[in-house]
Design a protein around this motif. Structure first.
Motif, PDB file in Angstrom:
ATOM      1  N   LEU A   1       0.830  -1.199   0.000  1.00 44.10           N
ATOM      2  CA  LEU A   1       0.000   0.000   0.000  1.00 44.10           C
ATOM      3  C   LEU A   1       0.877   1.266   0.000  1.00 44.10           C
ATOM      4  O   LEU A   1       0.644   2.196  -0.785  1.00 44.10           O
ATOM      5  CB  LEU A   1      -0.925  -0.002   1.218  1.00 44.10           C
ATOM      6  N   LEU A   2       1.896   1.288   0.848  1.00 45.72           N
ATOM      7  CA  LEU A   2       2.825   2.418   0.870  1.00 45.72           C
ATOM      8  C   LEU A   2       3.583   2.547  -0.454  1.00 45.72           C
ATOM      9  O   LEU A   2       3.790   3.649  -0.958  1.00 45.72           O
ATOM     10  CB  LEU A   2       3.822   2.270   2.020  1.00 45.72           C
ATOM     11  N   ASN A   3       3.975   1.424  -0.998  1.00 45.54           N
ATOM     12  CA  ASN A   3       4.693   1.423  -2.269  1.00 45.54           C
ATOM     13  C   ASN A   3       3.812   1.993  -3.387  1.00 45.54           C
ATOM     14  O   ASN A   3       4.275   2.788  -4.207  1.00 45.54           O
ATOM     15  CB  ASN A   3       5.150   0.007  -2.594  1.00 45.54           C
ATOM     16  N   LEU A   4       2.545   1.598  -3.428  1.00 46.75           N
ATOM     17  CA  LEU A   4       1.601   2.119  -4.423  1.00 46.75           C
ATOM     18  C   LEU A   4       1.426   3.626  -4.251  1.00 46.75           C
ATOM     19  O   LEU A   4       1.456   4.382  -5.230  1.00 46.75           O
ATOM     20  CB  LEU A   4       0.250   1.415  -4.295  1.00 46.75           C
ATOM     21  N   PHE A   5       1.260   4.074  -3.018  1.00 43.62           N
ATOM     22  CA  PHE A   5       1.121   5.499  -2.744  1.00 43.62           C
ATOM     23  C   PHE A   5       2.381   6.249  -3.197  1.00 43.62           C
ATOM     24  O   PHE A   5       2.302   7.333  -3.778  1.00 43.62           O
ATOM     25  CB  PHE A   5       0.862   5.723  -1.255  1.00 43.62           C
ATOM     26  N   SER A   6       3.531   5.658  -2.964  1.00 41.76           N
ATOM     27  CA  SER A   6       4.803   6.236  -3.395  1.00 41.76           C
ATOM     28  C   SER A   6       4.836   6.414  -4.913  1.00 41.76           C
ATOM     29  O   SER A   6       5.220   7.470  -5.415  1.00 41.76           O
ATOM     30  CB  SER A   6       5.957   5.346  -2.944  1.00 41.76           C
ATOM     31  N   TYR A   7       4.434   5.379  -5.643  1.00 38.44           N
ATOM     32  CA  TYR A   7       4.421   5.464  -7.109  1.00 38.44           C
ATOM     33  C   TYR A   7       3.470   6.550  -7.600  1.00 38.44           C
ATOM     34  O   TYR A   7       3.791   7.268  -8.549  1.00 38.44           O
ATOM     35  CB  TYR A   7       4.034   4.122  -7.735  1.00 38.44           C
ATOM     36  N   ILE A   8       2.327   6.684  -6.957  1.00 36.78           N
ATOM     37  CA  ILE A   8       1.361   7.726  -7.341  1.00 36.78           C
ATOM     38  C   ILE A   8       1.973   9.114  -7.139  1.00 36.78           C
ATOM     39  O   ILE A   8       1.882   9.981  -8.008  1.00 36.78           O
ATOM     40  CB  ILE A   8       0.042   7.575  -6.557  1.00 36.78           C
ATOM     41  N   LEU A   9       2.627   9.324  -5.998  1.00 32.61           N
ATOM     42  CA  LEU A   9       3.267  10.619  -5.735  1.00 32.61           C
ATOM     43  C   LEU A   9       4.389  10.902  -6.739  1.00 32.61           C
ATOM     44  O   LEU A   9       4.475  12.012  -7.276  1.00 32.61           O
ATOM     45  CB  LEU A   9       3.825  10.651  -4.309  1.00 32.61           C
ATOM     46  N   CYS A  10       5.219   9.904  -6.986  1.00 34.11           N
ATOM     47  CA  CYS A  10       6.333  10.094  -7.924  1.00 34.11           C
ATOM     48  C   CYS A  10       5.831  10.356  -9.344  1.00 34.11           C
ATOM     49  O   CYS A  10       6.353  11.223 -10.047  1.00 34.11           O
ATOM     50  CB  CYS A  10       7.266   8.885  -7.898  1.00 34.11           C
ATOM     51  N   TYR A  11       4.798   9.630  -9.757  1.00 35.65           N
ATOM     52  CA  TYR A  11       4.237   9.836 -11.092  1.00 35.65           C
ATOM     53  C   TYR A  11       3.640  11.234 -11.218  1.00 35.65           C
ATOM     54  O   TYR A  11       3.859  11.938 -12.201  1.00 35.65           O
ATOM     55  CB  TYR A  11       3.170   8.777 -11.400  1.00 35.65           C
ATOM     56  N   THR A  12       2.889  11.658 -10.203  1.00 38.27           N
ATOM     57  CA  THR A  12       2.281  12.984 -10.209  1.00 38.27           C
ATOM     58  C   THR A  12       3.362  14.058 -10.267  1.00 38.27           C
ATOM     59  O   THR A  12       3.259  15.029 -11.026  1.00 38.27           O
ATOM     60  CB  THR A  12       1.400  13.177  -8.956  1.00 38.27           C
ATOM     61  N   ASP A  13       4.403  13.871  -9.489  1.00 38.25           N
ATOM     62  CA  ASP A  13       5.514  14.819  -9.483  1.00 38.25           C
ATOM     63  C   ASP A  13       6.157  14.887 -10.863  1.00 38.25           C
ATOM     64  O   ASP A  13       6.417  15.970 -11.382  1.00 38.25           O
ATOM     65  CB  ASP A  13       6.553  14.388  -8.440  1.00 38.25           C
ATOM     66  N   PHE A  14       6.394  13.740 -11.464  1.00 37.88           N
ATOM     67  CA  PHE A  14       7.014  13.688 -12.784  1.00 37.88           C
ATOM     68  C   PHE A  14       6.134  14.358 -13.838  1.00 37.88           C
ATOM     69  O   PHE A  14       6.599  15.069 -14.702  1.00 37.88           O
ATOM     70  CB  PHE A  14       7.286  12.234 -13.177  1.00 37.88           C
ATOM     71  N   LYS A  15       4.830  14.146 -13.726  1.00 39.45           N
ATOM     72  CA  LYS A  15       3.893  14.663 -14.722  1.00 39.45           C
ATOM     73  C   LYS A  15       3.782  16.189 -14.667  1.00 39.45           C
ATOM     74  O   LYS A  15       3.649  16.834 -15.697  1.00 39.45           O
ATOM     75  CB  LYS A  15       2.519  14.026 -14.473  1.00 39.45           C
ATOM     76  N   PHE A  16       3.865  16.777 -13.467  1.00 37.38           N
ATOM     77  CA  PHE A  16       3.563  18.201 -13.323  1.00 37.38           C
ATOM     78  C   PHE A  16       4.760  19.067 -12.913  1.00 37.38           C
ATOM     79  O   PHE A  16       4.633  20.268 -12.802  1.00 37.38           O
ATOM     80  CB  PHE A  16       2.426  18.402 -12.321  1.00 37.38           C
ATOM     81  N   ASN A  17       5.907  18.474 -12.707  1.00 38.29           N
ATOM     82  CA  ASN A  17       7.067  19.228 -12.254  1.00 38.29           C
ATOM     83  C   ASN A  17       7.783  19.877 -13.431  1.00 38.29           C
ATOM     84  O   ASN A  17       7.871  19.314 -14.507  1.00 38.29           O
ATOM     85  CB  ASN A  17       8.033  18.280 -11.525  1.00 38.29           C
ATOM     86  N   ASN A  18       8.309  21.065 -13.200  1.00 32.71           N
ATOM     87  CA  ASN A  18       9.160  21.717 -14.189  1.00 32.71           C
ATOM     88  C   ASN A  18      10.607  21.444 -13.784  1.00 32.71           C
ATOM     89  O   ASN A  18      11.142  22.076 -12.890  1.00 32.71           O
ATOM     90  CB  ASN A  18       8.890  23.226 -14.229  1.00 32.71           C
ATOM     91  N   PHE A  19      11.238  20.486 -14.432  1.00 32.81           N
ATOM     92  CA  PHE A  19      12.561  20.035 -14.022  1.00 32.81           C
ATOM     93  C   PHE A  19      13.667  21.002 -14.422  1.00 32.81           C
ATOM     94  O   PHE A  19      14.811  20.801 -14.069  1.00 32.81           O
ATOM     95  CB  PHE A  19      12.840  18.651 -14.599  1.00 32.81           C
ATOM     96  N   ASN A  20      13.340  22.044 -15.155  1.00 33.50           N
ATOM     97  CA  ASN A  20      14.362  23.004 -15.588  1.00 33.50           C
ATOM     98  C   ASN A  20      14.533  24.162 -14.616  1.00 33.50           C
ATOM     99  O   ASN A  20      15.414  24.982 -14.791  1.00 33.50           O
ATOM    100  CB  ASN A  20      14.026  23.545 -16.979  1.00 33.50           C
ATOM    101  N   LYS A  21      13.689  24.250 -13.621  1.00 37.02           N
ATOM    102  CA  LYS A  21      13.797  25.331 -12.647  1.00 37.02           C
ATOM    103  C   LYS A  21      14.239  24.768 -11.299  1.00 37.02           C
ATOM    104  O   LYS A  21      14.111  23.591 -11.027  1.00 37.02           O
ATOM    105  CB  LYS A  21      12.441  26.019 -12.473  1.00 37.02           C
ATOM    106  N   LYS A  22      14.743  25.655 -10.464  1.00 38.36           N
ATOM    107  CA  LYS A  22      15.142  25.266  -9.119  1.00 38.36           C
ATOM    108  C   LYS A  22      13.889  24.963  -8.308  1.00 38.36           C
ATOM    109  O   LYS A  22      12.947  25.745  -8.298  1.00 38.36           O
ATOM    110  CB  LYS A  22      15.935  26.406  -8.488  1.00 38.36           C
ATOM    111  N   ASN A  23      13.856  23.820  -7.658  1.00 41.76           N
ATOM    112  CA  ASN A  23      12.737  23.450  -6.794  1.00 41.76           C
ATOM    113  C   ASN A  23      13.123  23.668  -5.337  1.00 41.76           C
ATOM    114  O   ASN A  23      14.294  23.575  -4.975  1.00 41.76           O
ATOM    115  CB  ASN A  23      12.372  21.977  -6.968  1.00 41.76           C
ATOM    116  N   ILE A  24      12.121  23.916  -4.503  1.00 42.75           N
ATOM    117  CA  ILE A  24      12.372  24.028  -3.066  1.00 42.75           C
ATOM    118  C   ILE A  24      12.799  22.668  -2.532  1.00 42.75           C
ATOM    119  O   ILE A  24      13.715  22.560  -1.733  1.00 42.75           O
ATOM    120  CB  ILE A  24      11.116  24.544  -2.340  1.00 42.75           C
ATOM    121  N   PHE A  25      12.136  21.604  -2.975  1.00 41.16           N
ATOM    122  CA  PHE A  25      12.480  20.239  -2.596  1.00 41.16           C
ATOM    123  C   PHE A  25      12.932  19.486  -3.838  1.00 41.16           C
ATOM    124  O   PHE A  25      12.318  19.605  -4.894  1.00 41.16           O
ATOM    125  CB  PHE A  25      11.264  19.508  -2.004  1.00 41.16           C
TER     126      PHE A  25
END
Length: 185
Positions: free
Chosen positions: A151-175
């Motif tokens: 369950l934790l692993n699935l939740f982890s994948y959802i968070l990582c996928y969401t981050d990958f889908k909506f993150n702007n990797f060319n700018k400095k992130n706070i985290f």
């Protein structure tokens, strides 16, 4: 292609999934137990100036005493239009078998690399959701209950996928989990 600090494991992953089969790929590592093609330190190689198309330094620089000598050597041996690709972990757990010596921020990476290279491009390896997802995934490995672990692993994948889908990797992130850096002479 030369992978400074590479192991037989990284060579298999890269040659099976990423690198063109016609490319010549060698890894360099001072530790014989990692089964490198070349047993040597990254600060001083036997390659001629401007000899290689690509030099990678993946998940290595956090363990060395001095970062600059390895990057200066990578610059020396890469061709004028070649690439040096390096990674810098940030919010990432320490390994049990190596001692972390360097965890660099976005600003530190830019300051160090701009002293050595003419072109520096720093990319984030994830934002806050990816960082939280990665931490949850690591925690799930230590839970003995398979249901909760999955369950934790699935939740982890959802968070990582969401981050990958909506993150702007060319700018400095706070985290961020870390940085991938593309360098040119």
């Amino acid at each position: 292609i030369l992978d400074i600090g590479g192991t037989i494991k990284t060579k298999k992953i890269l040659t099976n999934h990423i690198i063109n089969k016609e490319s010549i790929f060698e890894n360099l590592n001072p530790d014989k137990k990692n089964k490198p093609d070349i047993v040597a330190y990254g600060e001083k190689t036997k390659f001629k100036n401007n000899a290689l198309d690509v030099v990678t330094v993946i998940e290595v620089l956090q363990y060395v005493n001095e970062i600059k000598p390895i990057l200066q050597e990578a610059k020396r041996i890469v061709k004028k239009k070649g690439l040096v690709i390096a990674t810098f972990p940030f919010l990432y757990p320490e390994l049990d078998d190596y001692v972390d010596r360097n965890r660099l921020t976005f600003k530190q990476i830019n300051l160090i690399l701009r002293e050595i290279f003419n072109k520096v491009k720093v990319h984030n390896c994830g934002g806050i959701l990816g960082t939280i997802g990665m931490m949850i995934q690591l925690r799930s490995l230590k839970i003995n209950n398979k249901f909760y672990s999955r369950l934790l692993n699935l939740f982890s994948y959802i968070l990582c996928y969401t981050d990958f889908k909506f993150n702007n990797f060319n700018k400095k992130n706070i985290f961020t989990n870390g940085y991938i850096v593309i360098l040119k002479k």
